[in-house]
Design a protein around this motif. Structure first.
Motif, PDB file in Angstrom:
ATOM      1  N   PRO A 253       0.724  -1.249   0.111  1.00 25.48           N
ATOM      2  CA  PRO A 253      -0.062   0.041   0.208  1.00 25.48           C
ATOM      3  C   PRO A 253       0.855   1.110  -0.144  1.00 25.48           C
ATOM      4  N   SER A 254       1.982   1.322   0.496  1.00 26.71           N
ATOM      5  CA  SER A 254       2.848   2.256   0.614  1.00 26.71           C
ATOM      6  C   SER A 254       3.539   2.944  -0.917  1.00 26.71           C
ATOM      7  N   ILE A 255       3.296   2.173  -1.962  1.00 26.29           N
ATOM      8  CA  ILE A 255       3.783   2.572  -2.884  1.00 26.29           C
ATOM      9  C   ILE A 255       3.580   3.814  -3.643  1.00 26.29           C
ATOM     10  N   GLY A 256       4.214   4.692  -4.033  1.00 29.35           N
ATOM     11  CA  GLY A 256       3.908   6.040  -4.654  1.00 29.35           C
ATOM     12  C   GLY A 256       3.453   7.161  -3.835  1.00 29.35           C
ATOM     13  N   VAL A 257       3.631   6.895  -2.477  1.00 27.44           N
ATOM     14  CA  VAL A 257       3.144   7.970  -1.679  1.00 27.44           C
ATOM     15  C   VAL A 257       4.061   9.107  -1.917  1.00 27.44           C
ATOM     16  N   GLY A 258       3.625  10.302  -2.080  1.00 26.63           N
ATOM     17  CA  GLY A 258       4.464  11.463  -2.267  1.00 26.63           C
ATOM     18  C   GLY A 258       5.276  11.756  -3.239  1.00 26.63           C
ATOM     19  N   LEU A 259       5.057  10.405  -4.256  1.00 25.10           N
ATOM     20  CA  LEU A 259       5.841  10.705  -5.433  1.00 25.10           C
ATOM     21  C   LEU A 259       5.665  11.772  -6.501  1.00 25.10           C
ATOM     22  N   GLU A 260       4.310  12.147  -6.268  1.00 23.59           N
ATOM     23  CA  GLU A 260       3.890  13.335  -7.071  1.00 23.59           C
ATOM     24  C   GLU A 260       4.721  14.739  -6.846  1.00 23.59           C
ATOM     25  N   PHE A 261       5.105  14.769  -5.591  1.00 23.57           N
ATOM     26  CA  PHE A 261       5.818  15.810  -5.106  1.00 23.57           C
ATOM     27  C   PHE A 261       7.229  15.773  -5.808  1.00 23.57           C
ATOM     28  N   TYR A 262       7.836  14.335  -5.617  1.00 26.43           N
ATOM     29  CA  TYR A 262       9.195  14.426  -6.192  1.00 26.43           C
ATOM     30  C   TYR A 262       9.069  14.757  -7.821  1.00 26.43           C
ATOM     31  N   ALA A 263       7.938  14.339  -8.352  1.00 28.57           N
ATOM     32  CA  ALA A 263       7.987  14.593  -9.948  1.00 28.57           C
ATOM     33  C   ALA A 263       7.941  16.027 -10.245  1.00 28.57           C
ATOM     34  N   ILE A 264       7.254  16.800  -9.409  1.00 29.21           N
ATOM     35  CA  ILE A 264       7.239  18.132  -9.973  1.00 29.21           C
ATOM     36  C   ILE A 264       8.304  18.869  -9.528  1.00 29.21           C
TER      37      ILE A 264
END
Lengths: 674, 500
Positions: A253-264
């Motif tokens: 379940p923890s996959i991808g948490v917060g990744l959007e912010f790293y992407a930006i």
């Protein structure tokens, strides 16, 4: 009139002390930075510049690079996508399920990309079709898609092992000496670069991003292309999901948490901001490499992984400040605000739609009361208020931010930072009240920094507070070593002792926060100026008021409400968890928007925000009373948010209106139309 | 506020100059406005009126020259300073915030307080006082967004007066007002005159100027022609002084062959525009002219697909066409160049080459989407040479070109796309004299090449110099059709004003 008229209308040249250095430095600044960093790291660490480690860096960079490319496409056309992290989870889960069900690797990959593209399509429909701000839409889909992914994953006991030759090859094999995943990501980056530079589509995307109104008059289908960017972003995020699944070998379940912010962050690192129409593939690649080099170096030097987040936040901050000083990136409007066409609601429709949400809240409460006999009881009502006290208080701050067009997404992280600060102060011997003051001061300092960057340097509030979202959370985690720290029990006891009929100090604080918010917005001179700056900053300047001062005050006020939220949260939890307040900022913004305040700023009332807060509070309390899991909770909440937004937007366009001027990218005010 | 020295002008400029890239907007303008005087500022579009107003109000800074208030040399610099000096401007684009109430707007920036809190009562009373002063009954609590344009204009004047100005600058204040509302405004102006306040009144309407002003300063091409007392003058005198003789003057190239009808509109309506029918043929240049806000711009935007008509029909080569966006019009071979080059024409940060190539990318594509860069460079290069665009290279960012060169590049953009109909709104606005003549020549070449050219222009001289047919627009309708040979400048000017 003549050019004089238009010159006066356009914003004055932004302040830029290093103007002379611009051309040579700005073009290659980040490449230079990357090379310098690599050199410095190589000199100071023997392990850094080895073949194996470089391979490591590239491997880690693959998924982030793909996400960055997707977000770059959206930023290119003047939007933003916050849902990519959740898409990674949903796509990886889709791929994992396909593999578990023995559908084959090809189907699995197609499913992952398809899920991503579908999310992108829905985002595009809402943003371009219904003209809702992309920040809000993708916040909603971020929550809903995470819920969807978790629900699907829940069917497989929240744990799927990936064991497939193709996926293993993607994780382990090398292509032309590069790790396969990195080779794939770089190949796609190359393809993106080629499309953007050499095809009609790419040319038009740049035209849309640079100046949509001009592009439209050249016959470019503006909305279609912007929508396409969201779909492409979703698809790339889906592919990133595949790579993540392959690399980790397991989906949890923890996959991808917060990744959007790293992407930006990757996009902003490379481009020194989020300039629509000017971001380039190369910059994003360099941004991803810089971020991963820094992470890798920190790991090698034995710096705890928790500091990586902090470093990202400050790197991002540094990049945008340098970008602003060196390039003087003249962004005329804040990200995600400028392109939204919002037709003002008439008085009748405004009250209708306000009442619609109020009615929905009451209906929701009735339904919960019917299903769950314990819902409509006094203890639960008090519990509802207490659970949502921090959220409600922070929402008042968010309202001030949105009204003054100073969107803030850092409140959740700053709550955590403040709580950690207070708890650490107490741990090192400070008395309860003094420790609390330390925490409050920390909140105010974080917001003062936001305010200075936005007010004095004229940076986009979204990027500045994104950086704060990252660094404040990172600091909270690293200062505590990711541990929860207990706080002064006497304070906790005070906060949880009812003053009368079950009303604890937290509830009183909610009332105080709304009362104070009302006084600020309606009974203080600054209130008029907050509305005015959200309405049209130029007019405020014409009236002789310093807009940077008003912005700084707005951020300090938000800081004060965030600090109050922190105090309440600390009292409720009795301890400072570095994860405290996660998603608080999103809830607060969503409550304000659902309440009926325009994301464009300059309008809206606090009582509407109260209605929005009530809606979300009843929803989450009711759902938790039903013993619902996280997954369903996310799904229903995200879905409800998107539905509420759609409802608002539809009620806006429902009555026949005059033939529209296609899309109006600019404020009608700013057009001198005789 | 500075100490008053009797005998000095309330406001004086000496040798004021201002340049923009490629244009001299204002050169050596000296004028003096006396206390208790209503002083008119007269000039055609592009004569420099707005530049002067913007300098006086602190929105722009002059490149050279001096400004004196009550005999003291001052440095204005920003709007706040201008207001402190007693120079208060009512802008042509209103500066009110629609989401705030009338009272809040009037008080913005100097809200009354009592014990730190906003004194809403005092704020309302101040607003009511300011409105009473000009005899307007508008409830101070109403949202400005809910007011009519005329009401907003009056609120704007009330707001300006609440600053207790010694010089009041009114930039085209009567444009949105009906005759009765305008009369009320003139009443206010006369009252101010008797209070020894100086009023600078910018207007296109000569009748108003002659009836209500004491003196007028006439600007032409950024320079002052004269300052004159108005008693005994006629509209014709003002027209002559304003137009003068331009150098180098463009001479009409004579009758062109009129080809087939390419574009027709029947019964078009949108907003103010009512029931407008037009026909345009290949090879002719047709001008739409009228006063500010008469509706000619909206007619052009309807033809270019930027506005969707409420009623009526557009036919391209005899076939009905419904444009829902400019895209449809472009596909049908109709291009629109608006008067707002910065906001609706150029792609400011993209290179010149990309700017020119954008609409016609399809025409040079290999395999549907791949751009043949060599072919593109050749095609763009040809256009640049043909239209005389001066630039360092094709990769120069568009925003760094001068106004005239930008305009030529935009024309060449549509020539490259092989458009059959060019709809041009104020194509020479903000363009210097040399580039202007060149643009006229290109337009004539395009017409000779069989394109239909529709220009919207409020510059009478320009209209007479280039058009084969002239359509005069008044109050959203085509009021008259005439030809350049049938009318002289003065006569056409009077037609536009509705006086003939």
């Amino acid at each position: 009139m003549s050019t004089s008229g238009s010159a006066a209308r356009s914003p004055p040249e932004r302040w830029s002390p290093l103007a002379g250095l611009r051309a040579p430095v700005s073009r290659n600044a980040m490449v230079v930075a990357a090379v310098v960093l690599f050199g410095a790291f190589a000199v100071t660490s023997n392990a850094f510049a080895t073949l194996g480690n470089v391979e490591n860096i590239l491997k880690q960079a693959a998924a982030v690079l793909l996400l960055g490319l997707g977000v770059m496409l959206v930023v290119l056309v003047g939007g933003i996508d916050l849902s990519v992290g959740s898409v990674v989870l949903a796509s990886a889960t889709a791929a994992g399920i396909a593999l578990t069900e023995h559908l084959g690797a090809a189907i699995a990959i197609a499913a992952a990309i398809g899920v991503g593209a579908l999310v992108g399509f829905v985002n595009a429909l809402l943003v371009e079709g219904l003209s809702i701000s992309p920040v809000i839409v993708t916040l909603g889909s971020m929550i809903a898609v995470r819920g969807l992914g978790l629900v699907a994953l829940g069917q497989y006991r929240s744990w799927i092992d990936i064991d497939d030759p193709l996926f293993n090859a993607l994780a382990q094999n090398a292509v032309l000496g590069l790790p396969a995943a990195a080779a794939l990501a770089l190949a796609i980056a190359g393809l993106c670069a080629l499309i953007l530079r050499r095809t009609i589509l790419g040319r038009r995307l740049y035209a849309v991003g640079d100046h949509a109104a001009s592009a439209r008059l050249c016959g470019v289908p503006v909305r279609l292309l912007r929508g396409l960017a969201y779909v492409a972003c979703g698809a790339l995020a889906g592919l990133a999901g595949v790579i993540t699944a392959a690399r980790t070998g397991v989906i949890s379940p923890s996959i991808g948490v917060g990744l959007e912010f790293y992407a930006i962050a990757v996009v902003a690192l490379g481009a020194g901001g989020l300039p629509a129409g000017r971001v380039q593939v190369g910059q994003t690649v360099v941004g991803a490499l810089i971020l991963m080099m820094v992470f890798n170096y920190m790991t090698i030097r034995g710096i705890a992984g928790t500091w990586q987040t902090t470093a990202t936040g400050f790197l991002l901050l540094g990049a945008i400040v340098v970008g602003r000083l060196v390039q003087g990136v003249p962004d005329d409007s804040a990200v995600g605000i400028g392109l939204v066409e919002e037709v003002g609601l008439g008085r009748l429709r405004a009250s209708l739609s306000r009442n619609a949400i109020a009615a929905a809240t009451i209906l929701l409460a009735l339904v919960f009361a019917l299903i769950n006999p314990r819902f409509a009881t006094l203890p639960n009502a008090v519990a509802l208020l207490e659970q949502n006290a921090a959220f409600a208080i922070v929402a008042v701050g968010a309202m001030i931010g949105i009204v003054s067009r100073s969107i803030d997404i850092s409140s959740g992280s700053v709550v955590a930072l403040g709580a950690v600060g207070a708890a650490l102060a107490a741990k090192f011997g400070a008395l309860g009240p003094l420790a609390l003051c330390a925490g409050i001061a920390l909140c105010l300092i974080a917001y003062a920094l936001n305010g200075i960057l936005v007010g004095a340097l004229d940076l986009d509030p979204l990027i500045v507070t994104l950086a704060a979202w990252i660094w404040a959370r990172g600091l909270a985690v690293s200062l505590t070593g990711a541990q929860t720290i207990a706080f002064d029990p006497s304070f906790v006891a005070f906060m949880n002792t009812p003053l009368a009929i079950g009303v604890t100090p937290a509830v009183v604080l909610i009332g105080l926060a709304f009362g104070l918010g009302w006084i600020i917005l309606a009974r203080l001179p600054i209130g008029i100026r907050l509305y005015a700056i959200g309405n049209d900053p130029r007019m405020l300047r014409q009236a002789g008021v310093s807009t940077s001062r008003v912005r700084m005050i707005a951020f300090l006020l938000m800081g004060a409400f965030t600090a109050a939220g922190m105090v309440v949260m600390l009292g409720r939890l009795g301890a400072a968890a570095p994860t405290a307040g996660f998603g608080l900022e999103l809830d607060a913004i969503v409550a304000v928007i659902i309440g009926g305040t325009s994301f464009r700023g300059g309008e809206g009332r606090l009582r509407d925000t109260a209605v929005g807060v009530a809606f979300l509070a009843v929803l989450s309390n009711g759902l938790s009373g039903l013993q619902m899991g996280d997954a369903e909770f996310f799904l229903i909440k995200g879905g409800a948010i998107l539905a509420a937004l759609t409802l608002r937007s539809l009620s806006r366009s429902f009555p026949a209106r005059r033939p529209r001027r296609g899309l109006s990218i600019h404020d009608s005010k700013t057009k001198a139309r005789p | 506020m500075l100490a008053k020295d009797e005998g000095c002008a309330a406001l004086e400029t000496r040798g004021l100059g201002k340049r923009f890239p490629g244009v001299v907007a204002l050169a050596d303008v000296s004028l003096a406005i006396k206390r208790g005087e209503i002083h008119a500022l007269v000039g055609q579009n592009g004569a420099g009126k707005s530049t002067l107003v913007n300098i006086l109000s602190g929105m722009l800074t002059a490149d050279e020259g001096e400004i004196r208030v009550e005999g003291h040399s001052v440095d204005i610099g920003n709007p706040r300073r201008a207001i402190e000096l007693g120079i208060v401007t009512v802008y042509q684009e209103l500066s009110l915030l629609p989401n705030l109430s009338v009272a809040q707007n009037i008080a913005l920036g100097r809200e009354p307080r009592r014990r730190g809190l906003l004194d809403a009562g005092a704020m309302r009373a101040a607003a009511r006082g300011a409105l009473d002063r000009i005899g307007v009954a508008i409830e101070p609590d109403r949202k400005v967004g809910a007011l009519s344009l005329a009401e907003r204009q009056l609120v704007e004047v009330a707001k300006a007066l609440s600053h207790a100005p010694s010089v009041l600058v009114l930039d085209e204040p009567t444009a949105p007002l009906a005759a009765r509302e305008a009369d009320r405004l003139f009443g206010v102006m006369h009252a101010l005159r008797s209070q020894d306040i100086a009023v600078l009144f910018v207007s296109h309407k000569f009748r108003e100027i002659l009836d209500h002003c004491d003196r007028a300063t006439i600007l032409r091409n950024g320079r002052k022609v004269t300052t004159t007392a108005l008693t005994g003058l006629s509209e014709a005198d003002l027209t002559e002084a304003m137009i003068g003789t331009k150098t180098p003057r463009h001479v009409h190239s004579g009758l062109r062959a009129r080809g087939d009808v390419v574009l027709e509109a029947a019964g078009l309506s949108y907003g103010k525009v009512r029931d407008v029918s037009l026909t345009f043929a290949a090879g002719e240049i047709v001008a739409l002219t009228g006063l500010l806000g008469a509706g000619q711009n909206d007619i052009a935007r309807l033809l270019g697909g930027d506005l969707v008509p409420e009623d009526g029909e557009i036919r391209v080569r005899g076939r009905p066409a419904r444009f829902r966006s400019p895209r449809g019009a472009v596909a049908a071979g109709i291009c629109l160049l608006t008067d707002d080059r910065k906001q609706e024409g150029i792609l400011p940060n993209l290179p010149l080459g990309d700017n020119i190539a954008l609409p016609s990318l399809d025409r040079r594509a290999v395999l549907a989407s791949w751009i043949d860069q060599a072919a593109e460079r050749r095609a763009v290069g040809t256009q640049i040479a043909r239209f005389g665009v001066v630039a360092r290279s094709l990769s120069q960012p568009m925003r760094t070109l001068s106004g005239g060169n930008q305009q030529k590049a935009l024309l060449s953009r549509w020539h490259l796309d092989d458009c059959a109909v060019f709809v041009l709104i104020e194509p020479t606005r903000g363009v210097d004299v040399g580039a202007r003549a060149e643009i006229y020549r290109r337009m004539e070449e395009l017409a000779a090449d069989g394109r239909a050219i529709v220009i919207v222009s409020s510059d009478i001289q320009e209209v007479l110099a280039v058009a084969d047919r002239i359509l005069v627009v008044r109050d959203g309708r085509i009021a008259a059709e005439t030809s350049p040979r049938a009318r002289g400048e003065d006569e056409l000017h009077l037609m536009v004003q509705g006086a003939a």
